[in-house]
Design a protein around this motif. Structure first.
Motif, PDB file in Angstrom:
ATOM      1  N   ALA A 331       0.674  -1.056  -0.118  1.00 32.02           N
ATOM      2  CA  ALA A 331      -0.081  -0.147   0.157  1.00 32.02           C
ATOM      3  C   ALA A 331       0.795   1.283   0.085  1.00 32.02           C
ATOM      4  CB  ALA A 331      -0.748   0.042   1.191  1.00 32.02           C
ATOM      5  N   LEU A 357      -4.993  10.095   4.605  1.00 28.95           N
ATOM      6  CA  LEU A 357      -5.647   9.205   5.289  1.00 28.95           C
ATOM      7  C   LEU A 357      -5.650   7.780   4.818  1.00 28.95           C
ATOM      8  CD1 LEU A 357      -9.073  11.368   5.184  1.00 28.95           C
ATOM      9  CD2 LEU A 357      -7.334  11.047   7.071  1.00 28.95           C
ATOM     10  N   TRP A 358      -5.825   7.654   3.410  1.00 31.13           N
ATOM     11  CA  TRP A 358      -5.705   5.898   3.130  1.00 31.13           C
ATOM     12  C   TRP A 358      -4.281   5.425   3.415  1.00 31.13           C
ATOM     13  CZ3 TRP A 358      -3.210   3.538  -0.557  1.00 31.13           C
ATOM     14  CH2 TRP A 358      -2.508   4.085  -1.633  1.00 31.13           C
ATOM     15  N   ALA A 361      -4.606   4.596   7.111  1.00 32.63           N
ATOM     16  CA  ALA A 361      -5.295   3.445   7.175  1.00 32.63           C
ATOM     17  C   ALA A 361      -4.744   2.086   6.818  1.00 32.63           C
ATOM     18  CB  ALA A 361      -6.660   3.517   6.557  1.00 32.63           C
ATOM     19  N   ALA A 362      -3.821   2.056   5.746  1.00 34.49           N
ATOM     20  CA  ALA A 362      -3.311   0.964   5.299  1.00 34.49           C
ATOM     21  C   ALA A 362      -1.957   0.632   6.324  1.00 34.49           C
ATOM     22  CB  ALA A 362      -2.378   1.176   4.012  1.00 34.49           C
TER      23      ALA A 362
END
Length: 386
Positions: A331, A357-358, A361-362
Motif C-alpha cells: 500500500a 488518510l488512506w 489506514a493501510a
C-alpha cells in the motif's frame, strides 16, 4: 459429579471467547520467519516516506504489537535499545547537518556558526556557516526515516525466537545461519546482563552512571559473554556441527552460481522496489533472483546431513501475520507512485506535514498480529487450577 465431560479438562484457553487469540504454546506459536516478514514489510513502508506523521504511526504500530505479543525471553527485551539507537541516529543526523551543512537552500536562518575555510579541491563541502530551519527539518525527516527502519527491525528481533529462525533456514545456509543467530542472540543477552547488573548495583546503593560504574559493569558483562560463547561452542560440537556430505564438484559449482546469481538478483530487485526510479525492473529481477536462489539453495541442501526436530508449522495465523506486513508495504509503494507529495512533505518553502488518510489506514493493517497471534503465557496463568 460436575458438569464437565468425562476425559476432558477445561483449560484457560478453552474458556476464551472465540474472537480472542489463544494462549501461545510450542505447537501454535507464530514462526520466526512470519515475524520477520511482518517487520520487513513495515520497514519497507518506512523507506518509502519521509512524512513524520506516517513514520510515527509505523513506529507506534510496531511498538503496540511488541508490547502485546512479546515474551519474557532475553531477546524480547531489546526493543527499548533499538528505540534509543533510533533517537541517537536522529541526533547524529541533526548534528551533521548543523556542522557540515546541507544542500537544501533556506531563507529562515536560525543561527550562524564560524565557518572553517577549506581548499579549492574541497568545493561543495563546508564546515560551519549558516544554519537554516529548512536544512534542519530536512535532516530531521531523513533521520526519522532511518530510525523507523531500525525500530521495525528491532520489533522483529524482540518477537522472533532466533533459535527457531535457525530451524526455518534451508540446509545450504545452516552454517551461516548459526553464525547470524549467535550474533543476534549475543546483543539481547548482553543488554539483559547490563540491566541486571545495574539493578543489583542500585539495590546495593552504588552509582549506576559515570565512567567508573561503566568499567565495573563491563567486566562481568564480558565474562558472561565469554561463558555463553564457550557453552555454545561445546553444545555445537556435541551435536556434530560442521558435518557435511560428499557431493560432486559439478553440483557444488552449479549451486554456487545459482545461489550467488539469485542473491544478486534479489538485491537488485529489492533496490528497484525501494527506489522510485527502479519500479519497472524491480519485480522481474526479484522474481528471477528468488527462483535462481531457491534452486541453488535446494541443491546446496544436499551437503547438509542435519535433520529437523519439530519443524515450525505455517498455519493461518502465521500467514496473516506475514501478509499484514506485506500489505502495508504494498500500500505504501502504491501510494508513493500515486501521490508522492503526500509521502514526502516539502521543506522549501516550510510547510506542515499532512497525514494522508488512506495510507495511514493501510499502516493500521500492521496491527493485525496483535489480534491474531497467540497470547504469550504469563506466570500467573500457570497458577490456575484446572
Amino acid at each position: 459429579m460436575t458438569g464437565r465431560t468425562a476425559g476432558r479438562t477445561d483449560t484457560a484457553t478453552d474458556r476464551l471467547p472465540a474472537w480472542r487469540a489463544p494462549a501461545a504454546t510450542r505447537s501454535n506459536a507464530v514462526p520466526a520467519g512470519a515475524w520477520w516478514l511482518w517487520a520487513l514489510g513495515l520497514a519497507t513502508a518506512a523507506s518509502r516516506t519521509t512524512n513524520p506523521l506516517l513514520l510515527g504511526l509505523l513506529v507506534g504500530v510496531a511498538g503496540y504489537v511488541v508490547a502485546a505479543r512479546r515474551t519474557d525471553a532475553p531477546w524480547a527485551r531489546s526493543y527499548g535499545m533499538f528505540i534509543r539507537i533510533g533517537l541517537f541516529v536522529i541526533a547524529v543526523r541533526l548534528l551533521f547537518s548543523v556542522f557540515l551543512g546541507s544542500p537544501i537552500p533556506g531563507t529562515h536562518t536560525l543561527f550562524t556558526l564560524p565557518e572553517l575555510p577549506l581548499p579549492d579541491w574541497a568545493k561543495g563541502v563546508r564546515i560551519g556557516g549558516r544554519v537554516t530551519a529548512e536544512q534542519l527539518l530536512f535532516a530531521l525527516y531523513d533521520g526519522a526515516k532511518l530510525a523507523a527502519l531500525l525500530i521495525c527491525v528491532g520489533a522483529a528481533n524482540s518477537l522472533a525466537n532466533p533459535a527457531r529462525l535457525l530451524k526455518s533456514l534451508p540446509g545450504a545456509l545452516y552454517e551461516a545461519g548459526v553464525a547470524v543467530v549467535v550474533a543476534m542472540t549475543f546483543a539481547p543477552n548482553m543488554v539483559a546482563d547490563v540491566l541486571r547488573l545495574r539493578t543489583a548495583r542500585r539495590l546495593r546503593g552504588r552509582p549506576t552512571g559515570g565512567v567508573r560504574a561503566v568499567l565495573q559493569i563491563g567486566l562481568p558483562v564480558l565474562e558472561g559473554a565469554l561463558e555463553r560463547s564457550v557453552a555454545v561452542a561445546a553444545s555445537m560440537d556435541a551435536r556434530g556441527y560442521g558435518r557435511t556430505a560428499r557431493v560432486p564438484a559439478a553440483v557444488r559449482h552449479t549451486t554456487n552460481v545459482l545461489t550467488l546469481g539469485g542473491l544478486l538478483g534479489v538485491c537488485a530487485g529489492t533496490y528497484g522496489l525501494l527506489a522510485a526510479e527502479g519500479a519497472g525492473y524491480g519485480v522481474p529481477l526479484l522474481v528471477a533472483g528468488l527462483l535462481a536462489a531457491t534452486a541453488g539453495l535446494r541443491l546446496g541442501g544436499a551437503r547438509s546431513v542435519r535433520t529437523r526436530y519439530r519443524p515450525d508449522r505455517w498455519d493461518v495465523r502465521a500467514w496473516l501475520v506475514a501478509g499484514s506486513g506485506a500489505a502495508v508495504a504494498a500500500a505504501m509503494i502504491w501510494a508513493g507512485n500515486a501521490d508522492p507529495a503526500a509521502l514526502h512533505p516539502g521543506v522549501v518553502p516550510l510547510t506542515a506535514p499532512v497525514l494522508p488518510l488512506w495510507p495511514a489506514a493501510a499502516v493500521l493493517l500492521g496491527l493485525l498480529p496483535a489480534g491474531v497471534a497467540p497470547v504469550p503465557p504469563s506466570p500467573a496463568g500457570f497458577q490456575e487450577q484446572v
